[in-house]
Design a protein around this motif. Sequence first.
Motif, PDB file in Angstrom:
ATOM      1  N   SER A 176      49.154  31.953  51.912  1.00 41.89           N
ATOM      2  CA  SER A 176      49.461  33.149  52.310  1.00 41.89           C
ATOM      3  C   SER A 176      47.339  33.694  52.314  1.00 41.89           C
ATOM      4  N   LEU A 177      47.116  33.583  51.316  1.00 39.82           N
ATOM      5  CA  LEU A 177      46.300  33.922  50.638  1.00 39.82           C
ATOM      6  C   LEU A 177      45.070  32.505  50.888  1.00 39.82           C
ATOM      7  N   ILE A 193      49.102  39.139  44.500  1.00 38.64           N
ATOM      8  CA  ILE A 193      49.108  38.192  43.674  1.00 38.64           C
ATOM      9  C   ILE A 193      49.148  38.176  42.301  1.00 38.64           C
ATOM     10  N   GLU A 194      48.298  38.771  41.492  1.00 41.62           N
ATOM     11  CA  GLU A 194      48.431  38.840  40.074  1.00 41.62           C
ATOM     12  C   GLU A 194      49.833  38.771  39.535  1.00 41.62           C
ATOM     13  N   PRO A 195      51.074  39.693  40.246  1.00 42.32           N
ATOM     14  CA  PRO A 195      52.702  39.673  39.974  1.00 42.32           C
ATOM     15  C   PRO A 195      52.536  38.399  39.178  1.00 42.32           C
ATOM     16  N   GLN A 196      52.806  37.593  41.086  1.00 40.60           N
ATOM     17  CA  GLN A 196      53.341  36.187  40.891  1.00 40.60           C
ATOM     18  C   GLN A 196      52.769  35.546  40.484  1.00 40.60           C
ATOM     19  N   ALA A 197      51.461  35.740  39.766  1.00 35.06           N
ATOM     20  CA  ALA A 197      50.611  34.831  38.795  1.00 35.06           C
ATOM     21  C   ALA A 197      50.587  34.826  37.473  1.00 35.06           C
ATOM     22  N   GLN A 198      51.135  36.287  36.645  1.00 36.97           N
ATOM     23  CA  GLN A 198      51.739  36.467  35.713  1.00 36.97           C
ATOM     24  C   GLN A 198      52.988  36.012  35.279  1.00 36.97           C
ATOM     25  N   ASN A 199      53.046  36.118  35.415  1.00 35.37           N
ATOM     26  CA  ASN A 199      55.147  35.116  35.817  1.00 35.37           C
ATOM     27  C   ASN A 199      54.861  34.069  36.079  1.00 35.37           C
ATOM     28  N   LEU A 200      54.083  33.064  36.358  1.00 33.29           N
ATOM     29  CA  LEU A 200      54.146  32.360  36.162  1.00 33.29           C
ATOM     30  C   LEU A 200      52.727  31.603  34.957  1.00 33.29           C
ATOM     31  N   VAL A 201      51.962  32.602  34.744  1.00 35.01           N
ATOM     32  CA  VAL A 201      51.767  32.393  33.460  1.00 35.01           C
ATOM     33  C   VAL A 201      52.149  32.055  32.087  1.00 35.01           C
ATOM     34  N   ALA A 216      47.638  25.333  39.223  1.00 34.72           N
ATOM     35  CA  ALA A 216      48.663  26.440  40.413  1.00 34.72           C
ATOM     36  C   ALA A 216      47.011  26.366  41.298  1.00 34.72           C
ATOM     37  N   LEU A 217      46.164  26.327  41.132  1.00 34.38           N
ATOM     38  CA  LEU A 217      45.432  26.296  42.834  1.00 34.38           C
ATOM     39  C   LEU A 217      45.104  24.394  43.273  1.00 34.38           C
ATOM     40  N   LYS A 218      45.182  23.497  42.834  1.00 34.06           N
ATOM     41  CA  LYS A 218      45.210  22.569  42.945  1.00 34.06           C
ATOM     42  C   LYS A 218      46.247  21.798  44.481  1.00 34.06           C
ATOM     43  N   THR A 219      46.499  22.059  44.487  1.00 31.87           N
ATOM     44  CA  THR A 219      47.115  21.977  45.951  1.00 31.87           C
ATOM     45  C   THR A 219      46.092  23.726  47.164  1.00 31.87           C
ATOM     46  N   PHE A 220      45.681  24.424  46.330  1.00 30.63           N
ATOM     47  CA  PHE A 220      44.958  25.078  47.084  1.00 30.63           C
ATOM     48  C   PHE A 220      43.357  25.028  47.297  1.00 30.63           C
ATOM     49  N   THR A 269      63.404  29.269  30.451  1.00 35.56           N
ATOM     50  CA  THR A 269      62.570  28.100  31.299  1.00 35.56           C
ATOM     51  C   THR A 269      62.382  28.059  32.631  1.00 35.56           C
ATOM     52  N   GLU A 270      63.224  26.803  32.060  1.00 33.42           N
ATOM     53  CA  GLU A 270      63.558  25.223  33.022  1.00 33.42           C
ATOM     54  C   GLU A 270      64.055  26.197  34.032  1.00 33.42           C
ATOM     55  N   GLY A 271      65.200  27.049  34.131  1.00 40.18           N
ATOM     56  CA  GLY A 271      64.729  27.478  35.472  1.00 40.18           C
ATOM     57  C   GLY A 271      64.791  28.840  35.872  1.00 40.18           C
ATOM     58  N   ARG A 272      63.747  28.830  35.784  1.00 43.81           N
ATOM     59  CA  ARG A 272      63.023  29.870  35.943  1.00 43.81           C
ATOM     60  C   ARG A 272      61.989  30.019  36.668  1.00 43.81           C
ATOM     61  N   ARG A 273      60.948  28.876  35.925  1.00 38.18           N
ATOM     62  CA  ARG A 273      59.662  27.787  36.312  1.00 38.18           C
ATOM     63  C   ARG A 273      60.144  27.735  38.404  1.00 38.18           C
ATOM     64  N   PRO A 274      60.966  27.202  38.773  1.00 39.50           N
ATOM     65  CA  PRO A 274      60.666  26.890  40.180  1.00 39.50           C
ATOM     66  C   PRO A 274      60.677  27.804  40.524  1.00 39.50           C
ATOM     67  N   SER A 275      61.249  29.146  41.079  1.00 39.19           N
ATOM     68  CA  SER A 275      61.495  29.807  41.717  1.00 39.19           C
ATOM     69  C   SER A 275      60.264  30.805  41.405  1.00 39.19           C
ATOM     70  N   ALA A 276      59.512  30.731  39.909  1.00 41.76           N
ATOM     71  CA  ALA A 276      58.214  31.775  39.673  1.00 41.76           C
ATOM     72  C   ALA A 276      57.318  30.691  40.370  1.00 41.76           C
ATOM     73  N   GLN A 277      57.059  29.344  40.523  1.00 38.69           N
ATOM     74  CA  GLN A 277      55.679  28.831  41.502  1.00 38.69           C
ATOM     75  C   GLN A 277      56.390  28.790  42.614  1.00 38.69           C
ATOM     76  N   ALA A 278      57.900  28.712  43.419  1.00 41.02           N
ATOM     77  CA  ALA A 278      57.642  29.120  44.500  1.00 41.02           C
ATOM     78  C   ALA A 278      57.098  30.363  45.118  1.00 41.02           C
ATOM     79  N   ASN A 279      57.414  31.247  44.374  1.00 43.25           N
ATOM     80  CA  ASN A 279      56.700  33.366  44.979  1.00 43.25           C
ATOM     81  C   ASN A 279      56.036  33.165  44.702  1.00 43.25           C
ATOM     82  N   LEU A 280      54.873  32.241  44.067  1.00 39.03           N
ATOM     83  CA  LEU A 280      53.407  32.412  43.523  1.00 39.03           C
ATOM     84  C   LEU A 280      52.976  30.869  44.798  1.00 39.03           C
ATOM     85  N   ASP A 281      53.103  29.955  45.271  1.00 41.53           N
ATOM     86  CA  ASP A 281      53.054  29.736  46.049  1.00 41.53           C
ATOM     87  C   ASP A 281      52.902  29.666  47.546  1.00 41.53           C
TER      88      ASP A 281
END
Length: 215
Positions: free
Chosen positions: A142-143, A105-113, A176-180, A125-137
Amino acid sequence: MTIQFTAFRWAPPFAQGWVRDLRVRWALEEAGLPYEVILIDGDTEGYRQWQPFGQVPAYRDDEVEMFESGAIVLRLAAKSEALAPRDEAGLARVSTWIFAALNSIEPQAQNLVQLDGFYAGEAWTEGRRPSAQANLDARLTSLSKALGDKDYLEGRFTAGDILMATVLRELEACGALKTFPNLDAYRARCLARPAFAKALEDQLQTFRENEPASA
């Protein structure tokens, strides 16, 4: 020997309340174990003999010297039934959740943070953020399924919840937790524990007491 661990005497405002000794303080408060905080002023060559990276916390008791907050909390879990069951299978499960928090969890969380906090507004960051969000989601999905409707990861509070809740806490600002909702409620439930409040206040009080005149 009283348990000892290191903490910074002062940290910049953006880091206050987030320094990793918070995890060890929380675990010790939950366990009710006496401890001594050794305040350090920063990275020194002498300190690196104990903590090779110059970070906090480093830890010692009457048997070991060690570092890394996850490893330290795991050490404390083996000492206290408040942090983990006494049977081998129960302790193994708690250990697994500690590593899951830090590795899954933390590596994916830190990518977005970091994208939102340290590089906000930069064009790349505009091109990087969607994939970071998808990986974290994907990891949060799963969690969320693993937690289900339980109050805690193993049904009862353990050291695994300390690590997981501190990781999820990093996601509050970016929403990021609003949808969970079960994870958001779980995070809030863990952070509402008196031991966390005590640990957080003790860290912040140290920073208040040692704020440099130029800060």
